[in-house]
Design an enzyme around this catalytic site. Structure first.
Site: not given
Length: 195
Positions: A72, A101-102, A124, A174
């Protein structure tokens, strides 16, 4: 969250009668926190408040954060990262599904990092959408995005022990890791066989 999903309640009987409290409240008493769903300003701040409260109640006892998140907001995630690193008590992380991600960065920053056998980690570069405006605005946004890329890659390098160039190569697209690969890459410490 699914509107048809309800958090289970636990009933406790006392001499004053039965009381109900959520399963989440019961787990919080055991110093267990859930980071589920998208990381937003609100969800990150909720976890930050919980971490601060648990540190205040016992600054030495470990806290466990269970993560199942697609990632997010980077700024909110970095605020949570800073608090996770600043609290005095150890903050263990457990991937129970996907940490992407985060959320992958937060997972990797745990003092002890466990992943369930079918868990997945995805890393990523920071993403942006809908860039528009003047050339100067776009240039400023681009420089900010590249600075954020440097920060997030640096965090991953620090917590995995991998060189920054290798992190940049992995985050250029990714890149997914299953549980065994996550341990091998240094994103996780071990595969959780029992809870």
């Amino acid at each position: 969250m699914n509107p048809f999903y309800t958090m289970p309640n636990i009933l406790t009987e006392t001499s004053e009668g039965a009381t109900a409290h959520s399963l989440q409240d019961e787990l919080f008493k055991e110093r267990e926190i859930e980071l589920v769903g998208e990381i937003t300003q609100e969800s990150a701040y909720s976890i930050i408040l919980q971490l601060r409260y648990l540190q205040k109640s016992d600054s030495a006892a470990p806290i466990t954060v269970y993560i199942n998140s697609p990632g997010g907001e980077v700024a909110s995630g970095l605020a949570l990262y800073d608090v996770m690193r600043a609290v005095k008590c150890p903050v263990r992380t457990v991937c129970v599904g996907t940490a992407a991600s985060m959320a992958a960065i937060l997972f990797a920053s745990g003092t002890e990092r466990g992943i369930l056998p079918h868990g997945k980690i995805m890393i990523h570069d920071p993403l942006t959408t809908g860039i528009n405006g003047s050339a100067l605005t776009i240039d400023s946004l681009s420089r900010n995005l590249m600075e954020t890329r440097q920060i997030t890659a640096g965090i991953l390098a620090k917590h995995t022990g991998r060189p920054l160039d290798e992190i940049f190569a992995c985050t250029a697209k990714d890149t997914y890791f299953n549980a065994q690969e996550a341990v091998g890459f240094g994103l996780a410490d071990y595969i959780v066989e029992e809870m």
